[in-house]
Scaffold this active site. Structure first.
Site, PDB file in Angstrom:
ATOM      1  N   GLU A  42      10.433  -4.677   4.704  1.00 58.10           N
ATOM      2  CA  GLU A  42      10.550  -6.064   4.262  1.00 58.10           C
ATOM      3  C   GLU A  42      10.284  -6.189   2.760  1.00 58.10           C
ATOM      4  O   GLU A  42      11.018  -6.862   2.021  1.00 58.10           O
ATOM      5  CB  GLU A  42       9.539  -6.955   5.016  1.00 58.10           C
ATOM      6  N   LYS A  96       9.073  -0.612  14.433  1.00 60.01           N
ATOM      7  CA  LYS A  96       9.691  -0.204  13.164  1.00 60.01           C
ATOM      8  C   LYS A  96      10.753   0.856  13.420  1.00 60.01           C
ATOM      9  O   LYS A  96      11.855   0.812  12.872  1.00 60.01           O
ATOM     10  CB  LYS A  96       8.634   0.368  12.211  1.00 60.01           C
ATOM     11  N   LYS A 115       0.843  -1.199   0.000  1.00 58.23           N
ATOM     12  CA  LYS A 115       0.000   0.000   0.000  1.00 58.23           C
ATOM     13  C   LYS A 115       0.880   1.252   0.000  1.00 58.23           C
ATOM     14  O   LYS A 115       0.670   2.171  -0.772  1.00 58.23           O
ATOM     15  CB  LYS A 115      -0.928  -0.024   1.215  1.00 58.23           C
ATOM     16  N   GLU A 141      -5.148  -6.697  14.609  1.00 57.44           N
ATOM     17  CA  GLU A 141      -4.611  -5.388  14.237  1.00 57.44           C
ATOM     18  C   GLU A 141      -5.734  -4.342  14.267  1.00 57.44           C
ATOM     19  O   GLU A 141      -5.497  -3.173  14.547  1.00 57.44           O
ATOM     20  CB  GLU A 141      -3.947  -5.432  12.849  1.00 57.44           C
ATOM     21  N   GLY A 162      -4.990  -1.690   4.785  1.00 57.19           N
ATOM     22  CA  GLY A 162      -4.172  -2.805   4.307  1.00 57.19           C
ATOM     23  C   GLY A 162      -4.829  -4.154   4.536  1.00 57.19           C
ATOM     24  O   GLY A 162      -4.876  -5.008   3.658  1.00 57.19           O
ATOM     25  N   ARG A 163      -5.395  -4.349   5.731  1.00 58.74           N
ATOM     26  CA  ARG A 163      -5.982  -5.667   6.042  1.00 58.74           C
ATOM     27  C   ARG A 163      -7.366  -5.845   5.428  1.00 58.74           C
ATOM     28  O   ARG A 163      -8.000  -6.883   5.643  1.00 58.74           O
ATOM     29  CB  ARG A 163      -6.002  -5.868   7.554  1.00 58.74           C
ATOM     30  N   HIS A 171      -5.124 -33.156  16.682  1.00 58.01           N
ATOM     31  CA  HIS A 171      -3.990 -33.977  17.116  1.00 58.01           C
ATOM     32  C   HIS A 171      -2.876 -33.106  17.675  1.00 58.01           C
ATOM     33  O   HIS A 171      -1.738 -33.563  17.783  1.00 58.01           O
ATOM     34  CB  HIS A 171      -3.502 -34.826  15.941  1.00 58.01           C
TER      35      HIS A 171
HETATM   36  O1  F6P Z   1       3.053  -3.034   9.819  1.00 52.90           O
HETATM   37  C1  F6P Z   1       1.681  -3.140   9.670  1.00 52.90           C
HETATM   38  C2  F6P Z   1       1.228  -2.799   8.284  1.00 52.90           C
HETATM   39  O2  F6P Z   1       1.160  -1.435   8.119  1.00 52.90           O
HETATM   40  C3  F6P Z   1      -0.105  -3.458   7.987  1.00 52.90           C
HETATM   41  O3  F6P Z   1      -1.170  -2.735   8.462  1.00 52.90           O
HETATM   42  C4  F6P Z   1      -0.045  -3.589   6.507  1.00 52.90           C
HETATM   43  O4  F6P Z   1      -0.988  -4.504   6.033  1.00 52.90           O
HETATM   44  C5  F6P Z   1       1.380  -4.042   6.324  1.00 52.90           C
HETATM   45  O5  F6P Z   1       2.099  -3.309   7.292  1.00 52.90           O
HETATM   46  C6  F6P Z   1       1.963  -3.831   4.958  1.00 52.90           C
HETATM   47  O6  F6P Z   1       1.967  -2.488   4.597  1.00 52.90           O
HETATM   48  P1  F6P Z   1       2.167  -2.073   3.089  1.00 52.90           P
HETATM   49  O7  F6P Z   1       1.081  -2.665   2.288  1.00 52.90           O
HETATM   50  O8  F6P Z   1       2.145  -0.568   3.083  1.00 52.90           O
HETATM   51  O9  F6P Z   1       3.515  -2.599   2.641  1.00 52.90           O
END
Ligand code: F6P
Length: 530
Positions: A203, A499, A197, A340, A254-255, A371
């Site tokens: 990452e 972060k 987003k 979240e 995002g979610r 199990h």
């Molecule tokens: O760290 C949490 C978050 O902001 C989530 O809410 C989001 O889904 C995820 O990181 C990824 O964010 P982005 O889509 O901006 O890379």
């Protein structure tokens, strides 16, 4: 503004109801008292039949909970969300994932939503034409909401997926994630989808750089053809060298974004028509949520049940058990969605809350969980409501396996409720038990308290339409409990601190500079560098 939930008359009434009937409520006795219990606690919503009768509730409980919804103005809050009011107040944003699945000309932002949707589905069809595109592997690089939705939906809809394309998901900044994926790929056959987003997430950016370096080092020649982006930050994607970008908007959390261009890998997997079915299923649930009176509204009732368990019974977690292997990533998806969204300890005004909010949500597909941790669900000291998801018709022809699967799911919810007394256990043979043990001790080990609550959600088929409805149902249910608690379910400030601290620690890993760090972190860093 409505009164905080714990200051309402309904909350006080629920507290009284809990003391009088809730604390000692016995589901088995409730069935004995009321032969119509199954029917009166059955709910229907698009694509889903829900049996709530194995819960510690009766119609009076639901009545008080509906009063709570009224006093907390959940319907007003729902309407504000659906209208596009900026209910995400800490970020000044509307919350309009429902607009992404509204039919053309039927929802807010319809023109832009359908422009991107048409373009994205058109692109997906080009990729699916593997003879022309040459694409055999799609790698989604994203994390959180830019990963969990597609990663959950694609296996769930495996029966609808393109047989000639393999999907890979790289999310973790741990190189052990991307390395084995790249090992199996050839640049000319691979499409990388960089999903973010913000297009700033550490990452995702790091993995995208690794992917591009690998692509170029292995003879890949056309970055523009093999890398696409799904993001609200088109400029940053362009700066990365990506020319094909499918956008979305800041009013999509995002979610809540699998319905947006973040769903591109899903569209490539199942095709445009099926993706539209996924949206249509979610939209059908949106209509149910928007139009059905609280007492028969499935997301409303489940959200209220969550409040009843969290705040009155004090249950701190909920386990999700999908009896469908395709739904194996659903618990992980729901963890982000619920925890979240509602893992907050202040209300929308920033005032500290004196009551519990998000439960821990966790689980594994059945029967595997049976199990592993079901022992604790049956005989542990904590009561953990369980949610069973059963699908009537499989997409395979192995009916013998399917009957066993369904029987297992039914048996688990039955066992949780019925339990077994020590006297019953004493009357049974236990061939594997130690002969040294006296009968009384053994029967106490072999008894089950029962009265453990569960909900069963039944789907006739798991297909794009029903899956869309199921996921939208969960979204709205999370909205309902968040609205009762008066929190902002659409921000996530709790992820910021880690972060920021990571940004501080990263250069220290190279320099070895530990000055100013707490003793534990400094000590650990010394060991990691040594
Ligand atoms: O760290 C949490 C978050 O902001 C989530 O809410 C989001 O889904 C995820 O990181 C990824 O964010 P982005 O889509 O901006 O890379």
């Amino acid at each position: 503004m409505s009164t905080r939930c714990d200051r309402t008359e309904a909350w006080a009434a629920l507290a009284g109801h809990y003391e009088a009937h809730g604390r000692e409520f016995d589901i088995r006795e409730a069935f004995a008292r009321d032969p119509g219990r199954f029917e009166s606690l059955a709910f229907e919503a698009p694509g889903i039949f829900a049996d709530l009768s194995k819960n510690r509730i009766d119609t009076a409980t639901l009545h008080f909970l509906a009063d709570l919804a009224r006093e907390c103005d959940v319907e007003g809050r729902r309407d504000a969300m659906l209208r596009g009011d900026p209910i995400n107040t800490t970020e000044g944003r509307a919350v309009l994932h429902t607009a992404l699945r509204a039919p053309r000309d039927k929802g807010p932002h319809s023109d832009e939503v359908h422009r991107v949707l048409d373009a994205m589905l058109g692109f997906a069809e080009q990729v699916r034409d593997t003879a022309a595109s040459g694409i055999r592997h799609v790698v989604n690089i994203g994390i959180g909401g830019s990963d969990l939705g597609p990663q959950m939906v694609i296996p769930a809809l495996d029966a609808f997926a393109h047989p000639g394309i393999t999907f890979h998901f790289v999310s973790n900044v741990d190189g052990h994630d991307i390395t084995p994926v790249l090992r199996r790929l050839k640049p000319a056959e691979t499409l990388f989808v960089i999903a973010s987003k913000t297009f700033t997430t550490q990452e995702t950016m790091a993995n995208a750089q690794v992917a591009r370096a690998w692509f170029e080092a292995n003879g890949g020649t056309d970055v523009a053809r093999h890398f696409v982006a799904t993001t609200t930050n088109v400029q940053a994607a362009a700066a990365f060298g990506i020319t094909t970008t499918f956008g979305f908007w800041d009013w999509v959390g995002g979610r809540y974004s699998l319905w947006s261009s973040i769903g591109l890998p899903i569209a490539i997997a199942i095709g445009g028509d099926n993706f539209r079915q996924l949206l249509a299923g979610a939209h059908a649930m949106d209509r149910h949520f928007a139009e059905t009176p609280v007492a028969r509204n499935l997301p409303m009732v489940l959200g209220l049940l969550d409040v009843w368990y969290r705040n009155f019974h004090g249950f701190g977690s909920r386990s999700v058990a999908p009896y469908h292997q395709g739904l194996r990533r659903l618990p992980a998806y729901l963890q982000q969605l619920e925890m979240e969204s509602n893992g907050k300890s202040v209300d929308a005004n920033g005032e500290a809350l004196p009551f519990g909010t998000s439960p821990v949500v966790w689980g594994e597909p059945g029967t595997n969980g049976q199990h592993a941790y079901f022992q604790m669900l049956h005989q542990g000291t904590d009561v953990i409501p369980v949610e069973f998801i059963l699908v009537k018709h499989p997409t395979h022809g192995l009916s013998d396996l399917h009957d066993k699967l369904l029987a297992n799911g039914l048996a688990q919810s039955q066992a949780l409720m019925l339990g077994k007394t020590a006297a019953q256990a004493a009357g049974e043979k236990a061939p594997t038990a130690s002969a040294e043990l006296d009968a009384g001790t053994l029967s106490r080990h072999r008894s089950f308290p029962g009265n453990r609550p569960s909900t069963s959600l039944l789907l006739d088929h798991l297909n794009p339409h029903t899956l869309g409805a199921l996921v939208a149902m969960y979204e709205h249910r999370v909205f309902v409990s968040g609205a009762i608690w008066g929190i902002n379910s659409f921000d996530q400030w709790g992820v910021e601190l880690g972060k920021a601290l990571c940004n501080d620690l990263l250069p220290r890993l190279t320099s070895g500079q530990t000055e100013g760090l707490d003793g534990s972190t400094a000590g650990l860093m010394r060991r990691l560098r040594g």
